[in-house]
Design a protein around this motif. Structure first.
Motif, PDB file in Angstrom:
ATOM      1  N   UNK A 213     -53.444 -72.540  20.794  1.00 17.84           N
ATOM      2  CA  UNK A 213     -53.407 -73.608  19.801  1.00 17.84           C
ATOM      3  C   UNK A 213     -51.942 -73.960  19.557  1.00 17.84           C
ATOM      4  N   UNK A 214     -51.551 -74.287  18.348  1.00 25.22           N
ATOM      5  CA  UNK A 214     -50.190 -74.737  18.097  1.00 25.22           C
ATOM      6  C   UNK A 214     -49.222 -73.564  17.949  1.00 25.22           C
ATOM      7  N   UNK A 215     -47.984 -73.838  18.302  1.00 31.16           N
ATOM      8  CA  UNK A 215     -46.877 -72.890  18.135  1.00 31.16           C
ATOM      9  C   UNK A 215     -45.895 -73.507  17.154  1.00 31.16           C
ATOM     10  N   UNK A 216     -45.625 -72.792  16.061  1.00 29.84           N
ATOM     11  CA  UNK A 216     -44.753 -73.316  15.006  1.00 29.84           C
ATOM     12  C   UNK A 216     -43.509 -72.446  14.893  1.00 29.84           C
ATOM     13  N   UNK A 217     -42.349 -73.077  15.087  1.00 30.00           N
ATOM     14  CA  UNK A 217     -41.057 -72.422  14.894  1.00 30.00           C
ATOM     15  C   UNK A 217     -40.208 -73.193  13.882  1.00 30.00           C
ATOM     16  N   UNK A 218     -40.791 -74.128  13.203  1.00 30.30           N
ATOM     17  CA  UNK A 218     -40.030 -75.030  12.341  1.00 30.30           C
ATOM     18  C   UNK A 218     -39.154 -74.262  11.355  1.00 30.30           C
ATOM     19  N   UNK A 219     -37.867 -74.665  11.310  1.00 25.88           N
ATOM     20  CA  UNK A 219     -36.867 -74.118  10.381  1.00 25.88           C
ATOM     21  C   UNK A 219     -36.574 -72.632  10.608  1.00 25.88           C
ATOM     22  N   UNK A 220     -36.901 -72.138  11.758  1.00 25.47           N
ATOM     23  CA  UNK A 220     -36.515 -70.768  12.098  1.00 25.47           C
ATOM     24  C   UNK A 220     -35.043 -70.741  12.504  1.00 25.47           C
ATOM     25  N   UNK A 221     -34.448 -69.547  12.428  1.00 32.16           N
ATOM     26  CA  UNK A 221     -33.054 -69.360  12.822  1.00 32.16           C
ATOM     27  C   UNK A 221     -32.981 -68.230  13.841  1.00 32.16           C
ATOM     28  N   UNK A 222     -32.394 -68.553  14.997  1.00 32.78           N
ATOM     29  CA  UNK A 222     -32.270 -67.572  16.073  1.00 32.78           C
ATOM     30  C   UNK A 222     -30.788 -67.366  16.358  1.00 32.78           C
ATOM     31  N   UNK A 223     -30.287 -66.178  16.051  1.00 38.11           N
ATOM     32  CA  UNK A 223     -28.859 -65.918  16.278  1.00 38.11           C
ATOM     33  C   UNK A 223     -28.573 -65.586  17.734  1.00 38.11           C
ATOM     34  N   UNK A 224     -29.491 -64.898  18.385  1.00 37.55           N
ATOM     35  CA  UNK A 224     -29.285 -64.502  19.775  1.00 37.55           C
ATOM     36  C   UNK A 224     -29.910 -65.488  20.743  1.00 37.55           C
ATOM     37  N   UNK A 225     -30.402 -64.969  21.834  1.00 36.85           N
ATOM     38  CA  UNK A 225     -31.002 -65.794  22.889  1.00 36.85           C
ATOM     39  C   UNK A 225     -32.473 -66.051  22.577  1.00 36.85           C
TER      40      UNK A 225
END
Length: 294
Positions: A213-225
Motif C-alpha cells: 500500500x502507501x509508503x509515508x516518509x513525510x517530514x522525516x529527517x535522515x542524517x545518514x544514507x
C-alpha cells in the motif's frame, strides 16, 4: 448405517473428548503445582488456588527467568493467551535502560520473543507488536512475521533491525527516533508503512523492501544514507518535506503510483538512476545540495 455402528461411533467420540480433557487438565495441573511450589502455603493455612498467569507475571516482573519461561509455556498451552504474553514481554523491553533492565535479561526476553514471532517450530502467528513510545535497545525482529506494528514515537537505542520481516497489517513508525542505523532490507509490508516525522540519526535501509500500500516518509529527517534501491511501492510514496542529510539512493526503485518529493531537501548525492514511477512524480520546491545522478 447398521444399528451396532452408531453406538461404536459415539463411544469413539466420547473417548477422544475424554483424552483431550485429560491432557488439558494435566497441563493446567502441572502449571498450578509449579506456581504453588514457588509461593508455598502459609503456616496453618489451607493453600488457596493460585492464578498461574498472575504468578508468571509476578516472577517475570521480578526479573526471574522462571517467569519468562512460564509465560512462554502458558502461550504454548493456551493460544488465546499468546497476544497477552507478547504484550508482557514488550512491556519489559519497552522501558529500555530507564527500567534498569541489564543486557543479559533484555537479551533473554528478546530472544524468547523472537523465537515465537519468527516462523518455525514454536511460531505464534498473528501477533501484534504494539509498544508506542517505547525505549528499545538493540531491537531486532529480523525474519519475524507479525500482524500489526505500532511503534509510534518509539526510541531505538543501538541498531534497529527488521531485515526480511513480514508485516501482514499496517506498520506505523511515525515519530520514532532511530539513534543509530535502521535496517528494513528485504522487508515485506502487506499493507501501509509509515515513517512520517521519524528521525534517523544514522543510515536507513529499505533496499529491496516491498510495500503493498502507501509508503509515508513525510517530514522525516535522515542524517545518514537513505537506501531504497530496488524497493517496490504499490501505493502512493510520500516524501514531502523530507530532509536527506547523506546520500539518497533510489536506483531501480519502482513506484507504481504517485511519488511526492515536494519541498524535500537532498543535501548529499542523489541517485535516481533507473527509477520507475508509474504515475506522477512531483519535485516542486525540492532542493538538491549536490550532484543528481540519473
Amino acid at each position: 448405517m447398521s444399528s451396532w455402528l452408531m453406538p461404536v461411533a459415539v463411544a469413539v467420540v466420547i473417548v477422544w473428548i475424554g483424552v483431550r480433557h485429560v491432557r488439558a487438565s494435566r497441563s493446567e495441573t502441572l502449571l498450578d503445582e509449579h506456581a504453588r511450589r514457588r509461593v508455598g502455603p502459609q503456616a496453618g493455612a489451607v493453600p488457596a488456588p493460585l492464578s498461574v498467569w498472575r504468578e508468571a507475571n509476578r516472577l517475570f516482573r521480578a526479573g526471574e527467568e522462571e517467569g519468562l519461561l512460564l509465560l512462554a509455556e502458558i502461550g504454548r498451552q493456551a493460544p488465546r493467551r499468546r497476544q497477552a504474553v507478547v504484550t508482557s514481554w514488550l512491556a519489559a523491553l519497552r522501558g529500555g535502560v530507564s527500567m534498569g533492565l541489564d543486557a543479559p535479561w533484555r537479551t533473554a526476553v528478546q530472544r524468547e520473543l523472537v523465537s515465537h514471532l519468527r516462523p518455525g517450530a514454536d511460531f505464534w502467528p498473528g501477533m501484534d507488536v504494539v509498544a508506542p513510545g517505547a525505549i528499545l535497545v538493540d531491537f531486532d525482529l529480523s525474519g519475524c512475521r507479525v500482524n500489526r506494528v505500532d511503534l509510534v514515537g518509539a526510541v531505538f537505542l543501538g541498531d534497529a533491525r527488521f531485515e526480511a520481516m513480514t508485516v501482514t497489517g499496517d506498520a506505523n513508525f511515525a515519530g520514532a527516533r532511530f539513534l543509530r542505523h535502521a535496517v528494513f532490507t528485504d522487508a515485506l509490508f502487506a499493507k501501509s508503512a509509515s515513517f512520517g516525522l521519524a528521525v534517523f540519526a544514522g543510515n536507513v535501509s529499505l533496499r529491496s523492501a516491498q510495500v503493498a500500500d502507501q509508503l509515508v516518509f513525510a517530514r522525516a529527517k535522515v542524517s545518514g544514507r537513505a537506501d531504497l534501491r530496488r524497493a517496490e511501492v504499490s501505493g502512493r510514496a510520500d516524501f514531502r518535506h523530507v530532509r536527506f542529510g547523506g546520500r539518497a539512493l533510489f536506483g531501480d526503485v519502482v513506484f507504481h503510483q504517485d511519488a511526492w518529493f515536494r519541498h524535500a531537501w537532498f543535501r548529499g548525492r542523489t541517485d535516481v538512476g533507473s527509477a520507475l514511477i508509474g504515475e506522477a512524480a512531483e519535485f516542486g520546491n525540492a532542493r538538491f545540495g549536490r550532484r543528481v545522478m540519473q
